[in-house]
Write a protein that holds these residues in place. Sequence first.
Motif, short mmCIF file in Angstrom:
data_model
loop_
_atom_site.label_atom_id
_atom_site.label_comp_id
_atom_site.label_asym_id
_atom_site.label_seq_id
_atom_site.Cartn_x
_atom_site.Cartn_y
_atom_site.Cartn_z
N SER A 232 -61.35 41.31 24.60
CA SER A 232 -59.57 42.47 25.30
C SER A 232 -60.12 43.31 24.12
N TRP A 233 -60.98 43.56 23.37
CA TRP A 233 -60.92 44.82 22.24
C TRP A 233 -62.76 45.43 22.85
N GLN A 234 -62.42 46.83 22.36
CA GLN A 234 -63.14 47.35 21.90
C GLN A 234 -63.63 48.62 21.23
N MET A 235 -64.62 49.13 20.95
CA MET A 235 -64.82 50.35 20.00
C MET A 235 -64.05 51.62 20.73
N THR B 150 -58.84 49.21 21.47
CA THR B 150 -59.49 49.66 21.06
C THR B 150 -59.38 50.11 19.51
N LEU B 151 -60.05 50.06 19.08
CA LEU B 151 -60.47 49.98 17.21
C LEU B 151 -61.48 51.28 16.75
N TYR B 152 -61.20 51.43 15.78
CA TYR B 152 -62.43 52.68 15.05
C TYR B 152 -61.91 52.54 13.97
N MET B 153 -63.40 52.27 13.60
CA MET B 153 -63.98 52.59 11.61
C MET B 153 -63.71 53.38 11.61
N ILE B 154 -63.11 53.51 10.13
CA ILE B 154 -62.59 55.45 9.31
C ILE B 154 -63.45 54.50 7.54
N GLY B 155 -64.70 55.87 7.47
CA GLY B 155 -65.23 55.56 6.43
C GLY B 155 -65.81 54.67 6.22
N GLY B 156 -66.49 53.91 6.89
CA GLY B 156 -67.84 52.44 7.26
C GLY B 156 -69.22 53.38 7.12
N SER B 157 -69.76 53.09 7.31
CA SER B 157 -71.54 53.73 7.32
C SER B 157 -71.49 53.06 8.77
N ALA C 270 -57.46 54.82 18.94
CA ALA C 270 -57.76 53.77 19.00
C ALA C 270 -56.15 52.85 18.45
N ASP C 271 -56.08 51.73 19.27
CA ASP C 271 -54.45 51.07 18.87
C ASP C 271 -54.87 50.51 17.39
N GLN D 233 -52.73 55.27 7.29
CA GLN D 233 -50.50 54.81 7.70
C GLN D 233 -49.92 56.21 8.30
N SER D 234 -50.42 57.38 8.17
CA SER D 234 -49.44 58.64 8.49
C SER D 234 -49.30 58.38 10.05
N THR D 235 -50.37 57.72 10.66
CA THR D 235 -50.26 57.88 12.58
C THR D 235 -49.65 57.40 12.95
N GLY D 236 -48.68 56.11 12.29
CA GLY D 236 -48.05 55.38 12.95
C GLY D 236 -48.59 53.86 13.72
N ARG D 237 -49.78 53.24 13.16
CA ARG D 237 -50.58 53.02 13.99
C ARG D 237 -50.98 52.18 13.01
#
Length: 340
Positions: free
Chosen positions: A32-35, A7-14, A41-42, A61-65
């Motif tokens: 194999s990827w999804q929101m 999984t992925l996640y968008m930060i700060g985007g519209s 999120a990976d 960056q502080s999350t370690g992912r």
Amino acid sequence: MNRKTHTLYMIGGSADQTVVLTRLLDNLPDRSWQMGTADSADLLLVDVDSVYGHMDWLKAQSTGRPVAAVSSGDAHSAEYHLRKPFTVTALASLLADVAARVPARGIPAPRHVANAVEPAVATPAAAPARPAPAPPAVVEPPKAAVPPPVAVPAVPQTLIDLLGSEGQPGKRWRLRHDGLPPLVLDGSHQLAYSQDVSLKALSPWCTQALTAVKLEQLDATTLVPATRNLASLPYARLSWLAHLLGSNGQLEEQLDPLGRYKLARWPQSEREFPKHFRIATAMMKAHATVEEIAEASGSPAADVANFINAYNASGHIEIESAARDAGSDQRRSGLFGRNR
């Protein structure tokens, strides 16, 4: 059928960017990827071109992912980068790089039901029926230990946050802002660098909120070219100026507004602040409140508060807390005291 394993996640985007990403994921050959969500999120995508992009970048960056910088230009310091506008080819290349380092979680197969009933077997009428065998005991797998939540460091908001005793010790930063010369902070050697290190030139940095500043973390290798041909001054001197100008005429939060303050020793005089001589003279005599010092020195109370903030940070101030004195008076009026 391909399973969604990452999984992925968008930060700060519209919202539009999120919609485009979702559509591109559906069109990828590798399905194999999804929101996902921000907390699980990976892969985190951070739009570093947004107003709070650099703050979001440091926090992610502080999350370690794995974190990928999303920008319309180059992101030289980012390990992963996705250029805007998004394309299927660029997204597929990024996800392939990240997937090679992130283990696939997959979807667990259904467990076998251990106590399923076996079909009955007919026996001769004369033979007594045998009791059905007891189902095997179901052994539950041990529960995995849940790791404690990772504390996310507070995002620095002012120059004091970067210079204080808890302000990123040992770290190196480069600060950029339109109209101001770059400022480099070397926490490992407690030095600050700029083209002009006079108090007048550095004053705008002490009143500037970091939310509008491009904040870049440096390492030992990038520090050398970043500070070449720049002048330097000790952290202590810049910290004094930041505390002097950063509170807008109010005592800082940790200082008692009803407390009494006195200079423990005569401070270094700064010609840029001639009023400080009168305030220092008044504070050398005895402990006094902000209002009493202002009256004795003929200075505004705001100037006195700024003076106390600055010289308390440099270790020049003795403090008598009003709250502590009130507690002492209350104890004296107890069992052996007299109440009038």
